[in-house]
Design a protein around this motif. Structure first.
Motif, PDB file in Angstrom:
ATOM      1  N   ALA A 261       0.833  -1.205   0.000  1.00 52.34           N
ATOM      2  CA  ALA A 261       0.000   0.000   0.000  1.00 52.34           C
ATOM      3  C   ALA A 261       0.867   1.254   0.000  1.00 52.34           C
ATOM      4  O   ALA A 261       0.606   2.213  -0.740  1.00 52.34           O
ATOM      5  N   PHE A 262       1.908   1.257   0.811  1.00 51.47           N
ATOM      6  CA  PHE A 262       2.791   2.427   0.857  1.00 51.47           C
ATOM      7  C   PHE A 262       3.603   2.559  -0.424  1.00 51.47           C
ATOM      8  O   PHE A 262       3.956   3.672  -0.828  1.00 51.47           O
ATOM      9  N   ASN A 263       3.887   1.444  -1.088  1.00 54.12           N
ATOM     10  CA  ASN A 263       4.598   1.528  -2.361  1.00 54.12           C
ATOM     11  C   ASN A 263       3.726   2.175  -3.431  1.00 54.12           C
ATOM     12  O   ASN A 263       4.205   2.957  -4.258  1.00 54.12           O
ATOM     13  N   ILE A 264       2.430   1.851  -3.415  1.00 54.85           N
ATOM     14  CA  ILE A 264       1.501   2.502  -4.346  1.00 54.85           C
ATOM     15  C   ILE A 264       1.480   4.006  -4.088  1.00 54.85           C
ATOM     16  O   ILE A 264       1.540   4.822  -5.026  1.00 54.85           O
ATOM     17  N   LEU A 265       1.389   4.393  -2.826  1.00 57.82           N
ATOM     18  CA  LEU A 265       1.361   5.823  -2.485  1.00 57.82           C
ATOM     19  C   LEU A 265       2.632   6.520  -2.960  1.00 57.82           C
ATOM     20  O   LEU A 265       2.574   7.611  -3.543  1.00 57.82           O
ATOM     21  N   LEU A 266       3.778   5.903  -2.723  1.00 60.40           N
ATOM     22  CA  LEU A 266       5.047   6.522  -3.110  1.00 60.40           C
ATOM     23  C   LEU A 266       5.152   6.663  -4.625  1.00 60.40           C
ATOM     24  O   LEU A 266       5.557   7.722  -5.135  1.00 60.40           O
ATOM     25  N   ALA A 267       4.758   5.624  -5.351  1.00 62.38           N
ATOM     26  CA  ALA A 267       4.844   5.683  -6.820  1.00 62.38           C
ATOM     27  C   ALA A 267       3.905   6.719  -7.401  1.00 62.38           C
ATOM     28  O   ALA A 267       4.230   7.388  -8.393  1.00 62.38           O
ATOM     29  N   ALA A 268       2.732   6.867  -6.793  1.00 63.62           N
ATOM     30  CA  ALA A 268       1.758   7.835  -7.305  1.00 63.62           C
ATOM     31  C   ALA A 268       2.114   9.264  -6.938  1.00 63.62           C
ATOM     32  O   ALA A 268       1.772  10.201  -7.680  1.00 63.62           O
TER      33      ALA A 268
ATOM     34  N   CYS B  33      -2.891   5.694   7.267  1.00 63.22           N
ATOM     35  CA  CYS B  33      -1.535   5.124   7.226  1.00 63.22           C
ATOM     36  C   CYS B  33      -1.060   4.727   8.623  1.00 63.22           C
ATOM     37  O   CYS B  33      -0.406   3.690   8.801  1.00 63.22           O
ATOM     38  N   VAL B  34      -1.393   5.545   9.623  1.00 63.30           N
ATOM     39  CA  VAL B  34      -1.041   5.206  11.001  1.00 63.30           C
ATOM     40  C   VAL B  34      -1.754   3.927  11.424  1.00 63.30           C
ATOM     41  O   VAL B  34      -1.160   3.044  12.072  1.00 63.30           O
TER      42      VAL B  34
ATOM     43  N   PHE C 153       9.643  -8.489  16.481  1.00 60.13           N
ATOM     44  CA  PHE C 153      10.255  -7.224  16.069  1.00 60.13           C
ATOM     45  C   PHE C 153       9.669  -6.084  16.889  1.00 60.13           C
ATOM     46  O   PHE C 153       8.467  -6.052  17.153  1.00 60.13           O
ATOM     47  N   ASP C 154      10.498  -5.121  17.229  1.00 58.27           N
ATOM     48  CA  ASP C 154       9.997  -3.947  17.942  1.00 58.27           C
ATOM     49  C   ASP C 154       9.371  -2.930  16.991  1.00 58.27           C
ATOM     50  O   ASP C 154       8.663  -2.021  17.429  1.00 58.27           O
ATOM     51  N   ALA C 155       9.586  -3.081  15.695  1.00 57.24           N
ATOM     52  CA  ALA C 155       8.980  -2.221  14.680  1.00 57.24           C
ATOM     53  C   ALA C 155       8.978  -2.999  13.365  1.00 57.24           C
ATOM     54  O   ALA C 155       9.924  -3.733  13.072  1.00 57.24           O
ATOM     55  N   PRO C 156       7.930  -2.823  12.538  1.00 58.71           N
ATOM     56  CA  PRO C 156       7.824  -3.645  11.331  1.00 58.71           C
ATOM     57  C   PRO C 156       8.629  -3.074  10.169  1.00 58.71           C
ATOM     58  O   PRO C 156       8.665  -1.856   9.957  1.00 58.71           O
ATOM     59  N   PRO C 157       9.266  -3.922   9.378  1.00 54.84           N
ATOM     60  CA  PRO C 157       9.977  -3.438   8.184  1.00 54.84           C
ATOM     61  C   PRO C 157       9.003  -3.172   7.045  1.00 54.84           C
ATOM     62  O   PRO C 157       8.128  -3.985   6.754  1.00 54.84           O
ATOM     63  N   LEU C 158       9.164  -2.036   6.394  1.00 55.66           N
ATOM     64  CA  LEU C 158       8.287  -1.664   5.272  1.00 55.66           C
ATOM     65  C   LEU C 158       8.987  -2.082   3.977  1.00 55.66           C
ATOM     66  O   LEU C 158       9.555  -1.261   3.263  1.00 55.66           O
TER      67      LEU C 158
ATOM     68  N   ILE D 135       8.721   8.533   2.182  1.00 54.11           N
ATOM     69  CA  ILE D 135       7.414   7.988   2.552  1.00 54.11           C
ATOM     70  C   ILE D 135       6.534   9.068   3.182  1.00 54.11           C
ATOM     71  O   ILE D 135       5.358   9.240   2.807  1.00 54.11           O
ATOM     72  N   VAL D 136       7.080   9.808   4.127  1.00 52.35           N
ATOM     73  CA  VAL D 136       6.294  10.844   4.807  1.00 52.35           C
ATOM     74  C   VAL D 136       5.847  11.907   3.808  1.00 52.35           C
ATOM     75  O   VAL D 136       4.697  12.370   3.837  1.00 52.35           O
ATOM     76  N   GLU D 137       6.727  12.276   2.901  1.00 56.04           N
ATOM     77  CA  GLU D 137       6.368  13.288   1.908  1.00 56.04           C
ATOM     78  C   GLU D 137       5.273  12.781   0.968  1.00 56.04           C
ATOM     79  O   GLU D 137       4.378  13.540   0.577  1.00 56.04           O
ATOM     80  N   ALA D 138       5.316  11.497   0.611  1.00 52.01           N
ATOM     81  CA  ALA D 138       4.271  10.947  -0.248  1.00 52.01           C
ATOM     82  C   ALA D 138       2.915  11.001   0.441  1.00 52.01           C
ATOM     83  O   ALA D 138       1.898  11.370  -0.188  1.00 52.01           O
ATOM     84  N   VAL D 139       2.857  10.659   1.718  1.00 48.22           N
ATOM     85  CA  VAL D 139       1.599  10.722   2.454  1.00 48.22           C
ATOM     86  C   VAL D 139       1.121  12.162   2.565  1.00 48.22           C
ATOM     87  O   VAL D 139      -0.066  12.451   2.442  1.00 48.22           O
TER      88      VAL D 139
END
Length: 316
Positions: A16-23, A218-219, A235-240, A304-308
């Motif tokens: 989902a985040f890859n779609i957002l970044l590409a768009a 996204c959150v 994991f303490d945080a998930p890999p994107l 990523i943050v800029e794409a969102v």
């Protein structure tokens, strides 16, 4: 110059985040999105791609469904990570997304897009490689229309679905073998690279601070994703994982690359689906695959943050 791209994916939180970044990014010309069975069934991954495009205002990119099972062997999903919907966490509602599904199947959409575009196109598969392998087997004449393949899958080390194999490759090892032996330029971002870009609480806070409906969704996605990675892997945080592909196309210096021979294990009792990456040239096989190694995680999260932000801003 822009990079013309076709995304082939199995959404999935990271897809989902890859779609957002590409768009969102002006360097990427997103021509089409195709879906494959992987993180969930084909019906669900296709619905999820439409849902993400709908909430992000992505209206002009065709979305077509592809293969619903691997070339060989049983189908598997990742409900333990992505949930029963494949995008558990947010409430998308029960209605149909406003973004339609293209009537063509994925192979027809990819083929027609490759033929229609003025220049060779980069294929970015971030799920099992079934669609891409099927395309190469059915239409070898299209190889000249493909600039390169930039994929998420495999690892230089251990796996995440078996001790040896990463999920995308294990879902369809024969398809992965076709892609790696295709003779096309292939760039691989495996677990060794993607585990360096984890959605820490600080990252999630940056996205939350944007204060838009899209950022809140996204959150919710990342919060759910974090809970399953904590439960399943500790994991303490998930890999994107998946957005590292498009991030590389936007900023090629973001990930260091080495050239190596990559072979997919098809028959091992305990190692089927493993990517055997010859980092030291001990096999004598041609080092014909670019393999992602060290990642600038801060620069990745800035993208990523800029794409969102861009897609969540009405004027953006």
């Amino acid at each position: 110059m822009t990079v013309p791209v076709i995304l082939d994916c199995d959404p999935g939180h990271d897809d989902a985040f890859n779609i957002l970044l590409a768009a969102a990014h002006p360097r990427i010309e997103l021509l089409a999105i195709t879906t494959v069975a992987g993180n969930q069934t084909l019906e669900k991954t296709t619905l999820n791609a439409r849902r993400i495009c709908a909430v992000a205002g992505i209206r002009d990119v065709p979305i077509a469904a592809g293969r619903d099972r691997p070339l060989h062997g049983p189908r598997r999903t990742a409900a333990d990570i992505h949930g029963e919907s494949g995008l558990d966490g947010p409430g998308f509602g029960t209605g149909e997304p406003v973004v339609p599904q293209d009537p063509r199947d994925a192979l027809a959409l990819i083929r027609e897009t490759l033929l229609a575009h003025r220049a060779p196109v980069t294929l970015v598969p971030t799920g099992p490689l079934t669609n891409i392998a099927a395309l190469l087997l059915a239409h070898p004449d299209l190889v000249g229309r493909i600039e390169r393949i930039v994929l998420m899958g495999g690892s230089t080390g251990r796996g995440n679905t078996t001790p040896a194999a990463e999920f995308n490759v294990l879902c369809d090892p024969e398809a992965a073998d076709v892609v790696f032996r295709s003779g096309l330029p292939v760039t691989m971002f495996g677990l060794n690279a993607t585990h360096q870009v984890r959605a820490t609480p600080a990252v999630i806070a940056r996205i939350a601070a944007l204060g838009t409906p899209l950022s809140r969704l996204c959150v919710e996605l990342l919060t759910y994703f974090a809970s399953t990675y904590r439960e399943v892997y500790g994991f303490d945080a998930p890999p994107l994982h998946d957005p590292l592909t498009v991030a590389h196309l936007i900023n090629p210096s973001l990930v260091s690359l080495v050239r190596a021979a990559v072979t997919v294990e098809l028959n091992g009792t305990h190692t089927r689906g493993a990517t055997v990456v010859d980092l030291h040239g001990v096999t004598g096989r041609p080092a014909d695959v670019e393999v992602g190694m060290e990642v600038d995680a801060e620069a990745f999260w800035d993208l990523i943050v800029e794409a969102v932000r861009v897609l969540g801003t009405p004027s953006g």
